[in-house]
Write a protein that holds these residues in place. Structure first.
Motif, PDB file in Angstrom:
ATOM      1  N   LEU A  34       0.830  -1.204   0.000  1.00  0.00           N
ATOM      2  CA  LEU A  34       0.000   0.000   0.000  1.00  0.00           C
ATOM      3  C   LEU A  34       0.867   1.258   0.000  1.00  0.00           C
ATOM      4  CD1 LEU A  34      -2.983   0.802  -0.018  1.00  0.00           C
ATOM      5  CD2 LEU A  34      -2.903   0.824   2.480  1.00  0.00           C
ATOM      6  N   SER A  35       1.941   1.242   0.794  1.00  0.00           N
ATOM      7  CA  SER A  35       2.855   2.396   0.832  1.00  0.00           C
ATOM      8  C   SER A  35       3.545   2.599  -0.515  1.00  0.00           C
ATOM      9  CB  SER A  35       3.892   2.211   1.934  1.00  0.00           C
ATOM     10  OG  SER A  35       3.272   2.320   3.198  1.00  0.00           O
ATOM     11  N   THR A  36       3.904   1.518  -1.175  1.00  0.00           N
ATOM     12  CA  THR A  36       4.509   1.629  -2.505  1.00  0.00           C
ATOM     13  C   THR A  36       3.530   2.271  -3.474  1.00  0.00           C
ATOM     14  OG1 THR A  36       5.967  -0.266  -2.143  1.00  0.00           O
ATOM     15  CG2 THR A  36       5.485   0.305  -4.440  1.00  0.00           C
TER      16      THR A  36
ATOM     17  N   ARG B  41       1.345   2.409  11.202  1.00  0.00           N
ATOM     18  CA  ARG B  41       2.774   2.491  10.868  1.00  0.00           C
ATOM     19  C   ARG B  41       3.136   3.939  10.577  1.00  0.00           C
ATOM     20  NH1 ARG B  41       5.466  -1.122   6.231  1.00  0.00           N
ATOM     21  NH2 ARG B  41       4.408   0.315   4.860  1.00  0.00           N
ATOM     22  N   GLY B  42       4.293   4.343  11.077  1.00  0.00           N
ATOM     23  CA  GLY B  42       4.787   5.688  10.803  1.00  0.00           C
ATOM     24  C   GLY B  42       4.160   6.727  11.712  1.00  0.00           C
ATOM     25  N   ALA B  43       3.972   7.911  11.157  1.00  0.00           N
ATOM     26  CA  ALA B  43       3.439   9.041  11.928  1.00  0.00           C
ATOM     27  C   ALA B  43       2.574   9.912  11.032  1.00  0.00           C
ATOM     28  CB  ALA B  43       4.572   9.862  12.528  1.00  0.00           C
TER      29      ALA B  43
ATOM     30  N   ALA C  22      -2.664   4.842   3.189  1.00  0.00           N
ATOM     31  CA  ALA C  22      -1.226   5.119   3.180  1.00  0.00           C
ATOM     32  C   ALA C  22      -1.069   6.551   2.705  1.00  0.00           C
ATOM     33  CB  ALA C  22      -0.511   4.155   2.247  1.00  0.00           C
ATOM     34  N   ILE C  23      -0.252   7.319   3.419  1.00  0.00           N
ATOM     35  CA  ILE C  23      -0.064   8.724   3.067  1.00  0.00           C
ATOM     36  C   ILE C  23       1.412   9.083   3.211  1.00  0.00           C
ATOM     37  CG2 ILE C  23      -0.665   9.492   5.405  1.00  0.00           C
ATOM     38  CD1 ILE C  23      -1.934  12.019   4.028  1.00  0.00           C
TER      39      ILE C  23
ATOM     40  N   PRO D 133       7.762   8.819   5.706  1.00  0.00           N
ATOM     41  CA  PRO D 133       7.508   7.933   4.570  1.00  0.00           C
ATOM     42  C   PRO D 133       6.965   6.588   5.066  1.00  0.00           C
ATOM     43  CG  PRO D 133       9.670   8.960   4.374  1.00  0.00           C
ATOM     44  CD  PRO D 133       9.149   9.283   5.753  1.00  0.00           C
ATOM     45  N   GLY D 134       6.050   6.035   4.307  1.00  0.00           N
ATOM     46  CA  GLY D 134       5.494   4.730   4.655  1.00  0.00           C
ATOM     47  C   GLY D 134       4.445   4.749   5.737  1.00  0.00           C
TER      48      GLY D 134
END
Length: 155
Positions: free
Chosen positions: A12-14, A67-69, A42-43, A111-112
């Motif tokens: 999804l991040s890709t 995942r991430g922030a 995903a952003i 990222p991600g």
């Protein structure tokens, strides 16, 4: 059944990184007219989510970072920032429940980054009264500078 694992989050991040808008969602609800919407978003940093609100009283939304922030910016009716919240997967604050009618924007801070979102369906395209009249529209020449000014609140 769908497992929400690192492989799904990576894919999804890709897709988000490759998308022109810098974001991509994966719906778990079977259709747009389904009464409960559950999805992953995903952003990526730099993606512009125009400040908006959901006027339907049933359209509050819950966001939980997996995942991430992610940065959440809240506004008053004139566009002044009233609060910012950093949501970090595994951090002290991982999510937020936004009542219907709350002006807000969402920013990818790493990222991600991926968040889970839940809100009532069915999907209804955003109406003019739900778009912030004081913020540039997505695709407007001023949108990048505006998004950057919001992201700087989290630097």
């Amino acid at each position: 059944m769908t497992l929400i694992d690192q492989t799904l989050l990576d894919a999804l991040s890709t897709e988000a990184r490759q998308a022109p808008r810098g974001r991509k969602n994966r719906n778990f609800h079977p259709s747009d007219d389904f009464p409960a919407h559950r999805l992953l978003n995903a952003i990526e940093p730099g993606s512009y989510v125009m400040p908006h609100r959901h006027l339907d009283p049933a359209k509050g939304e819950t966001i939980v970072v997996v995942r991430g922030a992610v940065g959440i910016v809240l506004f008053d009716d004139e566009g002044a920032v009233t609060a910012t919240h950093r949501l970090v997967a595994g951090g002290e604050v991982v999510g937020i429940d936004l009542p219907a009618g709350t002006w807000h924007s969402v920013l990818g801070l790493q990222p991600g980054s991926v968040f889970f979102e839940a809100k009532a369906g069915p999907y209804v395209a955003m109406q003019a009264a739900e778009r912030a009249p004081w913020a540039p529209a997505e695709g407007d020449a001023a949108a990048t500078a505006y998004q950057t000014s919001l992201a700087q609140r989290f630097a």
